[in-house]
Scaffold this active site. Structure first.
Site: not given
Ligand code: FDA
Length: 299
Positions: A175, A126
């Site tokens: 990732r 990560d």
């Molecule tokens: P965004 O935050 O814009 O979310 C899009 C939509 O998804 C939201 O509008 C909502 O509907 C839904 N959603 C998102 N988060 C939610 C929540 N917690 N509860 C409910 N609904 C939610 N970051 C990092 O800095 N280092 C890392 O190693 C990782 N590893 C990682 C692994 C995996 C498998 C994922 C999916 C994510 C990470 N992340 C991470 C976190 C990543 O950087 C990010 O903060 C989150 O995925 C949220 O960003 P989205 O791309 O989902 O978009």
């Protein structure tokens, strides 16, 4: 809930009593024990999803704690192999000693990678905050070249990410996520649409360079953009997968699975659930509603 109220709840999360946060946050965590995580992996397999297991914990300050976390990962890999589950592991360098000494974290992660290789499994490193980026990429590069069975994470909000893609070893496993830590503007883009644009640019560069890519997002706009890129560039199925967090956007997960895409769910477990859960709750647009329900009753 009004936007202002939701913002206030997000800012005030650390002030909310832990048991209340716990009630809301449990959707993001499989449970306290390895058995809980293995059961969740089984349930996800029933949906057609694969998993990556994260032993919760970060920022350890004592070498023996880092060693204990390393041992825990070696046990997780053995349990996954013993049960023949479709899962690998994700590790946080600061939980394995990065804030104590880079060489210590390097040696601990190497021990986990060697264990993963012995089971023909895989370790995802990560990415944490910007103070760890260089060291994490160094550790990844060395282990990827010497052992394989390891991949890293890049964050689309960082201004440096496009350059970091150029410096990856060939055939890396990456990732790509948006990035979760609060970084200063000299290091990170802040505007939502800019991060999205950089995400799609970075994704195209990763695919075009032939790396193995995990598209980690719940943002439907980015998922659709990724699908378009996969089509346009003809990215083979074994070079890509989607990844999502446990407890987030199950309908999007099901859409991708139904369309035949490989989808991996990040399954955290362990006793040290608080910092991870606070980060997840801050990103939940419904957090205010959930917190009010947890305080006044209901589910
Ligand atoms: P965004 O935050 O814009 O979310 C899009 C939509 O998804 C939201 O509008 C909502 O509907 C839904 N959603 C998102 N988060 C939610 C929540 N917690 N509860 C409910 N609904 C939610 N970051 C990092 O800095 N280092 C890392 O190693 C990782 N590893 C990682 C692994 C995996 C498998 C994922 C999916 C994510 C990470 N992340 C991470 C976190 C990543 O950087 C990010 O903060 C989150 O995925 C949220 O960003 P989205 O791309 O989902 O978009």
């Amino acid at each position: 809930m009004s936007g202002v109220f939701s913002w206030l709840v997000r800012r005030g999360l650390p002030l909310i009593p832990k048991p209340i946060v716990g009630r809301v946050a449990m959707r993001y965590v499989a449970g306290a024990k390895l058995e809980d995580a293995l059961r969740t992996v089984g349930e996800l397999a029933g949906e057609g999803a694969v998993a990556t297991l994260d032993v919760l914990g970060e920022e350890v300050t004592a070498a023996d704690e880092a060693a204990a976390n390393t041992d825990a990962y070696v046990r997780v890999l053995a349990a996954i192999a013993e049960r023949g589950l479709a899962a690998n592991v994700s590790v946080k360098p600061t939980s394995l000693g990065l804030k104590i000494d880079e060489q210590l974290a390097h040696a601990n992660i190497e021990r986990i990678v060697v264990a993963a290789a012995s089971h023909d499994s895989f370790v995802r490193i990560d990415m944490e905050d910007i103070s760890t980026t260089d060291a994490t990429l160094r550790i990844h590069r060395d282990l990827a070249l010497r052992h394989g069975h390891v991949g890293v994470v890049l964050q689309a909000y960082l201004r440096r990410t496009l350059d970091d893609i150029g410096d990856l070893p060939p055939d890396s496993s990456v990732r790509l996520c948006k990035g979760i830590y609060i970084e200063p503007p000299e290091h990170a883009y802040r505007a939502y649409e800019t991060v999205r644009a950089n995400y799609l640019y970075a994704l195209e560069k990763l695919f075009a360079a032939g790396h193995r890519v995990a598209v980690a997002t719940h943002d439907e706009h980015l998922v659709c953009g990724a699908l378009a890129l996969i089509d346009r560039l003809g990215v083979p199925a074994d070079r890509r997968e989607f990844q999502m967090l446990l407890g987030v956007t199950a309908p999007l997960r099901r859409t991708l699975l139904a369309a035949g895409h490989r989808l991996r769910v990040y399954v955290p477990f362990g006793r040290d659930w608080y910092p991870y859960s606070i980060r997840r709750l801050r990103e939940n647009p419904e957090v205010a509603r959930h917190v009010v329900r947890a305080i006044f009753g209901g589910t």
